[in-house]
Design a protein around this motif. Structure first.
Motif, PDB file in Angstrom:
ATOM      1  N   TYR A 120     -10.472  -8.131   1.557  1.00 54.95           N
ATOM      2  CA  TYR A 120     -11.243  -8.173   2.365  1.00 54.95           C
ATOM      3  C   TYR A 120     -11.631  -7.259   3.669  1.00 54.95           C
ATOM      4  CZ  TYR A 120      -9.624 -12.964   1.360  1.00 54.95           C
ATOM      5  OH  TYR A 120      -8.838 -14.494   0.919  1.00 54.95           O
ATOM      6  N   THR A 121     -11.215  -6.157   4.037  1.00 59.00           N
ATOM      7  CA  THR A 121     -11.707  -5.076   4.525  1.00 59.00           C
ATOM      8  C   THR A 121     -12.960  -4.116   4.362  1.00 59.00           C
ATOM      9  OG1 THR A 121     -10.406  -3.554   4.332  1.00 59.00           O
ATOM     10  CG2 THR A 121      -9.993  -5.565   6.094  1.00 59.00           C
ATOM     11  N   ASP A 122     -13.608  -4.501   2.295  1.00 58.12           N
ATOM     12  CA  ASP A 122     -14.661  -3.731   2.239  1.00 58.12           C
ATOM     13  C   ASP A 122     -14.185  -1.902   1.857  1.00 58.12           C
ATOM     14  OD1 ASP A 122     -16.474  -5.800   2.561  1.00 58.12           O
ATOM     15  OD2 ASP A 122     -16.248  -4.634   5.012  1.00 58.12           O
ATOM     16  N   GLY A 123     -13.081  -2.745   0.839  1.00 56.28           N
ATOM     17  CA  GLY A 123     -12.550  -1.256   0.470  1.00 56.28           C
ATOM     18  C   GLY A 123     -11.593  -0.908   0.881  1.00 56.28           C
ATOM     19  N   GLU A 124     -11.292  -0.505   1.911  1.00 53.01           N
ATOM     20  CA  GLU A 124     -10.162  -0.023   3.127  1.00 53.01           C
ATOM     21  C   GLU A 124      -9.370  -0.381   2.505  1.00 53.01           C
ATOM     22  OE1 GLU A 124     -11.128   0.634   7.624  1.00 53.01           O
ATOM     23  OE2 GLU A 124      -9.663  -1.556   6.908  1.00 53.01           O
ATOM     24  N   ASP A 125      -8.249   0.980   2.041  1.00 50.04           N
ATOM     25  CA  ASP A 125      -6.754   1.191   1.524  1.00 50.04           C
ATOM     26  C   ASP A 125      -6.012  -0.103   1.790  1.00 50.04           C
ATOM     27  OD1 ASP A 125      -7.438   3.052   0.146  1.00 50.04           O
ATOM     28  OD2 ASP A 125      -6.475   4.716   1.469  1.00 50.04           O
ATOM     29  N   GLU A 126      -5.315  -0.621   0.924  1.00 47.16           N
ATOM     30  CA  GLU A 126      -4.206  -1.645   1.475  1.00 47.16           C
ATOM     31  C   GLU A 126      -3.601  -0.443   3.165  1.00 47.16           C
ATOM     32  OE1 GLU A 126      -4.611  -4.572   2.194  1.00 47.16           O
ATOM     33  OE2 GLU A 126      -3.194  -5.402  -0.022  1.00 47.16           O
ATOM     34  N   SER A 127      -2.620  -1.465   3.644  1.00 44.77           N
ATOM     35  CA  SER A 127      -2.137  -1.123   4.530  1.00 44.77           C
ATOM     36  C   SER A 127      -1.211  -0.631   4.942  1.00 44.77           C
ATOM     37  CB  SER A 127      -2.839  -1.420   6.512  1.00 44.77           C
ATOM     38  OG  SER A 127      -2.297  -2.758   6.487  1.00 44.77           O
ATOM     39  N   PRO A 128      -0.402   0.174   5.560  1.00 45.51           N
ATOM     40  CA  PRO A 128       1.268  -0.001   5.632  1.00 45.51           C
ATOM     41  C   PRO A 128       2.076  -1.208   5.937  1.00 45.51           C
ATOM     42  CG  PRO A 128       0.123   1.738   7.656  1.00 45.51           C
ATOM     43  CD  PRO A 128      -0.911   1.373   6.410  1.00 45.51           C
ATOM     44  N   ALA A 129       1.205  -1.804   7.123  1.00 42.87           N
ATOM     45  CA  ALA A 129       1.479  -3.235   7.605  1.00 42.87           C
ATOM     46  C   ALA A 129       1.642  -4.371   6.356  1.00 42.87           C
ATOM     47  CB  ALA A 129       0.992  -3.438   9.164  1.00 42.87           C
ATOM     48  N   THR A 130       0.772  -4.015   5.908  1.00 43.03           N
ATOM     49  CA  THR A 130       0.411  -4.854   4.434  1.00 43.03           C
ATOM     50  C   THR A 130       1.818  -4.862   3.482  1.00 43.03           C
ATOM     51  OG1 THR A 130      -1.526  -5.497   4.297  1.00 43.03           O
ATOM     52  CG2 THR A 130      -0.417  -5.778   2.374  1.00 43.03           C
ATOM     53  N   TYR A 131       1.624  -3.504   3.213  1.00 43.52           N
ATOM     54  CA  TYR A 131       3.557  -3.424   2.998  1.00 43.52           C
ATOM     55  C   TYR A 131       4.321  -3.321   3.307  1.00 43.52           C
ATOM     56  CZ  TYR A 131       0.657   0.510  -0.304  1.00 43.52           C
ATOM     57  OH  TYR A 131       0.095   0.945  -1.115  1.00 43.52           O
ATOM     58  N   ALA A 132       4.581  -3.548   4.762  1.00 46.22           N
ATOM     59  CA  ALA A 132       5.649  -4.089   5.450  1.00 46.22           C
ATOM     60  C   ALA A 132       5.764  -5.652   5.155  1.00 46.22           C
ATOM     61  CB  ALA A 132       5.804  -3.496   6.995  1.00 46.22           C
ATOM     62  N   HIS A 133       4.157  -6.061   5.134  1.00 48.33           N
ATOM     63  CA  HIS A 133       4.636  -7.799   5.413  1.00 48.33           C
ATOM     64  C   HIS A 133       5.419  -8.338   3.746  1.00 48.33           C
ATOM     65  CE1 HIS A 133       2.859 -11.545   5.715  1.00 48.33           C
ATOM     66  NE2 HIS A 133       2.391 -11.642   4.503  1.00 48.33           N
ATOM     67  N   GLU A 134       4.349  -7.409   2.485  1.00 45.73           N
ATOM     68  CA  GLU A 134       5.050  -7.552   1.926  1.00 45.73           C
ATOM     69  C   GLU A 134       6.722  -7.683   0.984  1.00 45.73           C
ATOM     70  OE1 GLU A 134       3.306  -9.551  -0.548  1.00 45.73           O
ATOM     71  OE2 GLU A 134       1.689  -9.958   1.237  1.00 45.73           O
ATOM     72  N   ILE A 135       6.925  -6.263   1.800  1.00 44.70           N
ATOM     73  CA  ILE A 135       8.153  -5.821   1.461  1.00 44.70           C
ATOM     74  C   ILE A 135       9.461  -6.737   1.843  1.00 44.70           C
ATOM     75  CG2 ILE A 135      10.330  -4.404   2.159  1.00 44.70           C
ATOM     76  CD1 ILE A 135       8.621  -2.029   1.462  1.00 44.70           C
ATOM     77  N   LEU A 136       8.729  -7.153   3.247  1.00 38.37           N
ATOM     78  CA  LEU A 136       9.773  -8.986   4.208  1.00 38.37           C
ATOM     79  C   LEU A 136       9.874 -10.190   3.405  1.00 38.37           C
ATOM     80  CD1 LEU A 136       8.115  -7.821   7.285  1.00 38.37           C
ATOM     81  CD2 LEU A 136      10.941  -7.792   7.202  1.00 38.37           C
ATOM     82  N   HIS A 137       9.190 -10.679   2.453  1.00 33.88           N
ATOM     83  CA  HIS A 137       8.882 -11.384   2.047  1.00 33.88           C
ATOM     84  C   HIS A 137      10.032 -11.393   0.343  1.00 33.88           C
ATOM     85  CE1 HIS A 137       5.488 -13.623   3.418  1.00 33.88           C
ATOM     86  NE2 HIS A 137       4.511 -12.980   2.913  1.00 33.88           N
TER      87      HIS A 137
END
Length: 335
Positions: free
Chosen positions: A215-232
């Motif tokens: 969704y961000t034109d090929g930017e690396d996945e962010s640390p916030a996304t990592y935290a979001h998924e880990i919390l799942h």
């Protein structure tokens, strides 16, 4: 980020799910060949299926953040199509994972809770116990829908079971385990969480983290996304509109957007839609803390009574008092 659970993934894959008794596109099986690891090698033959306690059947392999849990990184490589992880990208992903874990621990302290997550603390992913490489057998798709195939999900289930049998992990003294699979393509990261309804099936829980954000034109996945998924992995629900969690309706999503606009389970992006890589500016709200078991209660219980059915750290398809007592359908796809 988009949260995919097994039943939602089945819908994206075109599988039809009715209640909890619908068959998957294919039955969960081990790959035709044993899992092929690159270096270090994964255990090729899974250990015998253990006898699960009722708590394990409810929680899955990752239970509560306050209980010692090992996070195992697995970098997936698709060498046949030239999609692999180079040393620089791999090191960056490991460091973002460390940032996510540290942020989660700091958020736990806000609620007076001690978080016990063990992850690779090397600078480059060189901890051979907690970071692995794996050569994929199935195809990967990525994209905005991240509609990975049933063959891929089955392969990851088998790989989880194989890696969990590694005796080297016992050195951490942790009874719980979660897996972080890093895919070398662009996509929308998702998590395959265990549901109490699954019982002993789909026990091992994992997050699939794409190299770049679709969704961000090929930017690396962010640390916030990592935290979001880990919390799942530990029971945090998606709080945005369209969440697949049964107690998160439109009213609750609207409430969270107004009351807790920085909750990481609502969005991982900044207000202007960009991602941050130097820090995580989000928060774990009192509502999310309650769902994770970091807090005993939350202010929303009176206004949203469905939250009273939540068992911290546990996902269910339905309210707790409506969960069927019969054994789960063996071929059901778990959310």
């Amino acid at each position: 980020m988009n949260t995919l659970h097994r039943r939602l993934a089945a819908l994206l894959l075109g599988a039809v799910l009715l209640c909890s008794c619908s068959a998957r596109v294919s039955v969960q099986t081990l790959p035709v060949e044993p899992p092929r690891a690159e270096s270090p090698a994964a255990t090729p033959t899974p250990a015998p299926t253990p006898t699960f306690t009722q708590a394990q059947k409810d929680y899955g392999s990752a239970a509560l953040l306050t209980e010692p849990t090992v996070l195992v990184n697995v970098f997936l490589n698709d060498a046949a199509h030239g999609r692999t992880w180079d040393a620089e990208s791999r090191a960056a992903a490991v460091q973002r994972t460390q940032m996510a874990v540290d942020w989660i621990a700091a958020q736990g302290e806000v609620y007076g809770a001690a978080v016990h997550l063990y992850c690779d603390r090397s600078a480059d992913g060189s901890d051979a116990t907690l970071t692995r490489s794996y050569l994929l057998q199935s195809a990967i798709t990525g994209g905005e829908n991240s509609s990975e195939s049933t063959a891929f999900l089955d392969e990851m289930d088998a790989l989880c079971e194989s890696l969990a049998a590694d005796s080297r992990l016992a050195a951490y003294g942790a009874r719980h385990i979660g897996f972080l699979f890093y895919l070398p393509i662009s996509g929308t990261s998702f998590t395959m969480a265990h549901y109490a309804d699954d019982g002993e099936y789909f026990y091992y829980e994992y997050s699939c983290l794409y190299k770049t954000d679709a969704y961000t034109d090929g930017e690396d996945e962010s640390p916030a996304t990592y935290a979001h998924e880990i919390l799942h992995l530990f029971g945090a629900p998606d709080l945005y509109a369209g969440s697949g969690d049964p107690y998160v309706d439109e009213a609750l999503s609207a409430y969270v957007e107004k009351t807790y606009p920085d909750d990481i389970m609502l969005s991982t992006y900044e207000e202007d839609g960009i991602s941050r890589f130097d820090e995580i500016t989000k928060e774990i709200s009192p509502l999310t803390a309650y769902c994770l078991g970091l807090a005993d209660t939350c202010p929303e219980l009176a206004e949203f009574p469905a939250l009273a059915t939540v068992t911290p750290g546990v996902f269910r398809q339905e309210a707790a008092d409506a969960v069927p007592t019969a054994a789960p359908w063996p071929d059901a796809v778990a959310l």
